[in-house]
Scaffold this motif. Structure first.
Motif, PDB file in Angstrom:
ATOM      1  N   LEU A  53       0.826  -1.210   0.000  1.00  0.00           N
ATOM      2  CA  LEU A  53       0.000   0.000   0.000  1.00  0.00           C
ATOM      3  C   LEU A  53       0.858   1.256   0.000  1.00  0.00           C
ATOM      4  N   ALA A  54       0.376   2.308  -0.638  1.00  0.00           N
ATOM      5  CA  ALA A  54       0.891   3.660  -0.431  1.00  0.00           C
ATOM      6  C   ALA A  54      -0.240   4.472   0.193  1.00  0.00           C
ATOM      7  N   VAL A  55       0.055   5.152   1.290  1.00  0.00           N
ATOM      8  CA  VAL A  55      -0.962   5.877   2.057  1.00  0.00           C
ATOM      9  C   VAL A  55      -0.538   7.335   2.183  1.00  0.00           C
ATOM     10  N   ARG A  56      -1.469   8.235   1.879  1.00  0.00           N
ATOM     11  CA  ARG A  56      -1.138   9.659   1.966  1.00  0.00           C
ATOM     12  C   ARG A  56      -1.021  10.080   3.427  1.00  0.00           C
ATOM     13  N   PRO A  57      -0.323  11.190   3.717  1.00  0.00           N
ATOM     14  CA  PRO A  57      -0.269  11.696   5.098  1.00  0.00           C
ATOM     15  C   PRO A  57      -1.658  12.096   5.587  1.00  0.00           C
ATOM     16  N   GLY A  58      -1.833  12.070   6.887  1.00  0.00           N
ATOM     17  CA  GLY A  58      -3.073  12.561   7.478  1.00  0.00           C
ATOM     18  C   GLY A  58      -4.141  11.518   7.730  1.00  0.00           C
ATOM     19  N   LEU A  59      -3.847  10.234   7.513  1.00  0.00           N
ATOM     20  CA  LEU A  59      -4.869   9.203   7.674  1.00  0.00           C
ATOM     21  C   LEU A  59      -4.730   8.415   8.976  1.00  0.00           C
ATOM     22  N   HIS A  60      -3.800   8.819   9.835  1.00  0.00           N
ATOM     23  CA  HIS A  60      -3.619   8.086  11.087  1.00  0.00           C
ATOM     24  C   HIS A  60      -4.891   8.097  11.931  1.00  0.00           C
ATOM     25  N   ALA A  61      -5.516   9.256  12.074  1.00  0.00           N
ATOM     26  CA  ALA A  61      -6.721   9.352  12.902  1.00  0.00           C
ATOM     27  C   ALA A  61      -7.839   8.481  12.347  1.00  0.00           C
ATOM     28  N   SER A  62      -7.947   8.413  11.020  1.00  0.00           N
ATOM     29  CA  SER A  62      -8.962   7.567  10.396  1.00  0.00           C
ATOM     30  C   SER A  62      -8.758   6.107  10.760  1.00  0.00           C
ATOM     31  N   LEU A  63      -7.511   5.644  10.724  1.00  0.00           N
ATOM     32  CA  LEU A  63      -7.235   4.253  11.056  1.00  0.00           C
ATOM     33  C   LEU A  63      -7.465   3.971  12.537  1.00  0.00           C
ATOM     34  N   VAL A  64      -7.075   4.894  13.399  1.00  0.00           N
ATOM     35  CA  VAL A  64      -7.319   4.709  14.836  1.00  0.00           C
ATOM     36  C   VAL A  64      -8.820   4.574  15.110  1.00  0.00           C
ATOM     37  N   ARG A  65      -9.638   5.422  14.491  1.00  0.00           N
ATOM     38  CA  ARG A  65     -11.090   5.332  14.684  1.00  0.00           C
ATOM     39  C   ARG A  65     -11.618   3.973  14.217  1.00  0.00           C
ATOM     40  N   TYR A  66     -11.129   3.529  13.066  1.00  0.00           N
ATOM     41  CA  TYR A  66     -11.572   2.245  12.528  1.00  0.00           C
ATOM     42  C   TYR A  66     -11.234   1.106  13.493  1.00  0.00           C
TER      43      TYR A  66
END
Length: 201
Positions: free
Chosen positions: A139-152
């Motif tokens: 995977l390549a993941v853009r910056p700024g998605l950490h909070a999204s993954l934590v919520r998931y």
């Protein structure tokens, strides 16, 4: 070709059940552990990473001796690769993250370039798809998605597919096929194929 700096994350935190419970990163192939093959494959990318992180939960001193930061899953149980990705996204800060598994002993030299390109076009995540099908561990993941993954994760989510369903995600065709050395049989077959290739005129 993208010139974006990015961080690579090697996933080596699994239980290695299909390998008999061993730490898969230290399984030997052609005289070297798998994790060293992955490091070599990343270094020969046409667009190499600016930094490398290793997600691991055992054999920690051996991983640290490789010279890269080692991230543990912070006590999260039975989450799988998303636990390593969560730690990687937290550490990568403002850079895109390229995730590969610890059996990625050979990579197309343009893999990083191919997976990072969609991020500059507005996609959140790009994953690899080869002739064997979808390869979600690449995977390549853009910056700024950490909070999204934590919520998931906090809501009980556990699958890469499930997390990606809520994001702008695209699949990118790559070749040749990516390695999938999850069993001793697959490892042996890969080694036989490599030896046959080396011996061919």
């Amino acid at each position: 070709m993208t010139t974006t700096e990015y961080t690579a994350l090697i996933l080596a935190g699994g239980e290695g059940r299909r390998m008999g419970g061993v730490d898969k990163g230290w399984v030997m192939l052609e005289g070297r552990p798998l994790v060293q093959h992955v490091l070599a494959a990343l270094s020969t990318q046409s667009h190499p990473p600016s930094g490398i992180l290793i997600s691991a939960n055992r054999t920690l001193e051996a991983y640290r001796a490789l010279g890269h930061p080692v991230l543990c899953d912070a006590g999260r149980d039975a989450i799988g690769p998303l636990a390593g990705l969560e730690r990687g996204l937290a550490k990568a800060a403002g850079r895109p993250l390229l995730m590969v598994p610890c059996d990625a002993v050979s990579l197309p030299p343009d893999l990083a370039t191919r997976l990072l390109a969609p991020l500059s076009e507005g996609w959140d995540v790009a994953s690899a798809e080869d002739t064997q099908g979808w390869q979600p561990a690449f995977l390549a993941v853009r910056p700024g998605l950490h909070a999204s993954l934590v919520r998931y994760l906090e809501n009980g989510g556990r699958s890469i597919r499930g997390w990606l369903e809520g994001l702008r995600h695209c699949r990118v065709a790559v070749s040749p096929p990516l390695p999938n050395l999850n069993t001793p049989e697959a490892l042996a077959a890969h080694e036989r194929a490599r030896q046959a290739s080396d011996q061919s005129p």
